[in-house]
Design a protein around this motif. Structure first.
Motif, short mmCIF file in Angstrom:
data_model
loop_
_atom_site.label_atom_id
_atom_site.label_comp_id
_atom_site.label_asym_id
_atom_site.label_seq_id
_atom_site.Cartn_x
_atom_site.Cartn_y
_atom_site.Cartn_z
N ALA A 8 0.83 -1.19 0.00
CA ALA A 8 0.00 0.00 0.00
C ALA A 8 0.87 1.24 0.00
O ALA A 8 1.95 1.26 0.56
CB ALA A 8 -0.90 0.00 1.24
N GLY A 9 0.35 2.29 -0.61
CA GLY A 9 1.04 3.56 -0.63
C GLY A 9 0.71 4.37 0.62
O GLY A 9 -0.07 3.95 1.48
N ASP A 10 1.27 5.57 0.70
CA ASP A 10 1.09 6.39 1.90
C ASP A 10 -0.29 7.05 1.99
O ASP A 10 -0.64 7.60 3.02
CB ASP A 10 2.17 7.47 1.97
CG ASP A 10 2.07 8.49 0.85
OD1 ASP A 10 1.39 8.22 -0.16
OD2 ASP A 10 2.68 9.55 0.99
N ALA A 11 -1.10 6.98 0.95
CA ALA A 11 -2.41 7.63 0.96
C ALA A 11 -3.55 6.67 1.31
O ALA A 11 -4.71 7.05 1.26
CB ALA A 11 -2.69 8.27 -0.40
N VAL A 12 -3.22 5.46 1.70
CA VAL A 12 -4.24 4.47 2.02
C VAL A 12 -4.95 4.83 3.31
O VAL A 12 -4.33 5.22 4.29
CB VAL A 12 -3.62 3.06 2.13
CG1 VAL A 12 -4.61 2.06 2.68
CG2 VAL A 12 -3.10 2.60 0.79
N GLN A 13 -6.26 4.71 3.29
CA GLN A 13 -7.07 4.95 4.48
C GLN A 13 -7.93 3.71 4.68
O GLN A 13 -8.41 3.13 3.72
CB GLN A 13 -7.99 6.15 4.26
CG GLN A 13 -7.27 7.36 3.76
CD GLN A 13 -7.26 8.48 4.76
OE1 GLN A 13 -7.98 8.47 5.72
NE2 GLN A 13 -6.42 9.45 4.51
N ILE A 14 -8.11 3.31 5.92
CA ILE A 14 -8.97 2.17 6.21
C ILE A 14 -9.97 2.55 7.31
O ILE A 14 -9.73 3.47 8.08
CB ILE A 14 -8.17 0.93 6.66
CG1 ILE A 14 -7.44 1.20 7.98
CG2 ILE A 14 -7.21 0.47 5.58
CD1 ILE A 14 -6.90 -0.05 8.66
N ILE A 15 -11.07 1.83 7.32
CA ILE A 15 -12.04 1.96 8.39
C ILE A 15 -12.16 0.55 8.99
O ILE A 15 -12.84 -0.31 8.43
CB ILE A 15 -13.40 2.45 7.87
CG1 ILE A 15 -13.24 3.80 7.17
CG2 ILE A 15 -14.41 2.52 9.01
CD1 ILE A 15 -14.48 4.26 6.46
N PRO A 16 -11.48 0.32 10.11
CA PRO A 16 -11.53 -1.02 10.70
C PRO A 16 -12.97 -1.39 11.08
O PRO A 16 -13.73 -0.57 11.57
CB PRO A 16 -10.66 -0.90 11.96
CG PRO A 16 -9.83 0.32 11.74
CD PRO A 16 -10.65 1.23 10.87
N ASP A 17 -13.32 -2.64 10.80
CA ASP A 17 -14.63 -3.18 11.15
C ASP A 17 -15.78 -2.37 10.55
O ASP A 17 -16.85 -2.25 11.16
CB ASP A 17 -14.79 -3.27 12.67
CG ASP A 17 -13.71 -4.13 13.31
OD1 ASP A 17 -13.42 -5.21 12.75
OD2 ASP A 17 -13.14 -3.71 14.33
N ALA A 18 -15.59 -1.82 9.37
CA ALA A 18 -16.65 -1.06 8.71
C ALA A 18 -17.83 -1.97 8.40
O ALA A 18 -17.67 -3.15 8.11
CB ALA A 18 -16.14 -0.42 7.43
N SER A 19 -19.00 -1.40 8.47
CA SER A 19 -20.22 -2.16 8.21
C SER A 19 -20.68 -1.96 6.77
O SER A 19 -20.24 -1.04 6.08
CB SER A 19 -21.33 -1.70 9.16
OG SER A 19 -21.70 -0.37 8.85
N THR A 20 -21.59 -2.81 6.35
CA THR A 20 -22.20 -2.66 5.03
C THR A 20 -22.94 -1.34 4.95
O THR A 20 -22.95 -0.67 3.91
CB THR A 20 -23.14 -3.84 4.74
OG1 THR A 20 -22.45 -5.06 4.97
CG2 THR A 20 -23.63 -3.83 3.31
N TYR A 21 -23.55 -0.94 6.04
CA TYR A 21 -24.24 0.35 6.10
C TYR A 21 -23.27 1.50 5.82
O TYR A 21 -23.55 2.37 4.99
CB TYR A 21 -24.90 0.53 7.48
CG TYR A 21 -25.37 1.93 7.74
CD1 TYR A 21 -26.53 2.42 7.14
CD2 TYR A 21 -24.66 2.77 8.60
CE1 TYR A 21 -26.96 3.72 7.38
CE2 TYR A 21 -25.09 4.06 8.85
CZ TYR A 21 -26.23 4.53 8.24
OH TYR A 21 -26.65 5.82 8.48
N GLN A 22 -22.12 1.50 6.49
CA GLN A 22 -21.12 2.56 6.25
C GLN A 22 -20.66 2.55 4.80
O GLN A 22 -20.49 3.60 4.19
CB GLN A 22 -19.92 2.38 7.19
CG GLN A 22 -20.23 2.72 8.63
CD GLN A 22 -19.10 2.30 9.55
OE1 GLN A 22 -18.73 1.13 9.59
NE2 GLN A 22 -18.58 3.26 10.28
N PHE A 23 -20.44 1.36 4.26
CA PHE A 23 -20.04 1.24 2.85
C PHE A 23 -21.11 1.88 1.96
O PHE A 23 -20.79 2.64 1.05
CB PHE A 23 -19.84 -0.24 2.48
CG PHE A 23 -19.56 -0.47 1.03
CD1 PHE A 23 -18.31 -0.23 0.49
CD2 PHE A 23 -20.57 -0.92 0.18
CE1 PHE A 23 -18.06 -0.44 -0.86
CE2 PHE A 23 -20.34 -1.14 -1.16
CZ PHE A 23 -19.08 -0.90 -1.68
#
Length: 153
Positions: A8-23
């Motif tokens: 991954a590059g330096d601009a990667v962002q993650i949302i741990p344990d994201a839900s289908t709703y958040q998606f």
């Protein structure tokens, strides 16, 4: 996991344990309108920021039925993407060749998210990106005002 499995590059962002709703919310035209309005840019490319875009985004307060509908439409987006395992996201989202089931899934998701915000059929917020952003800015101002009131207590 080996180093070659994930890169991954330096601009990667993650949302741990994201839900289908958040998606579903984040894939909606409502969130994309917010992103286009407040996101930074490098050249003409968007630079999504958790501090500016995500943390300040005024999430809707859906009913349980609205939340379930967003989860359903978000899953339909993932299911439509899964029909094309050999296609990249760039291929899937090419405006000229976007698979019809993916386009329909996104339209359904957009409607479900707009309904959760109360952007009902026929309102400017439902049909105009600038009106949608104006409504989101009002919600953001309410959020900030409520936080300031809470701080002063």
């Amino acid at each position: 996991m080996t180093i070659t499995e994930y890169l991954a590059g330096d601009a990667v962002q993650i949302i741990p344990d994201a839900s289908t709703y958040q998606f579903g919310i984040m894939m909606s035209n409502v969130h994309m309108a917010w992103t286009r309005a407040v996101c930074g840019r490098i050249k003409s490319d968007y630079r999504y920021s958790k501090d500016i875009v995500y943390n300040n985004f005024p999430w809707p307060t859906p009913t349980e039925q609205q939340k379930a509908k967003i989860e359903q439409t978000a899953q339909a987006i993932l299911d439509a993407r899964a029909l094309y395992p050999d296609s990249s996201l760039a291929d899937l989202y090419d405006e000229l060749t976007m698979p019809p089931e993916l386009r329909k899934a996104h339209r359904d998701n957009d409607r479900a998210v707009m309904d959760a915000y109360g952007f009902t059929k026929g309102t400017a917020a439902r049909t105009s990106e600038s009106a949608c952003v104006a409504e989101l800015m009002k919600l953001y101002q309410q959020k900030v005002s409520a936080a300031q009131t809470k701080e002063s207590l």
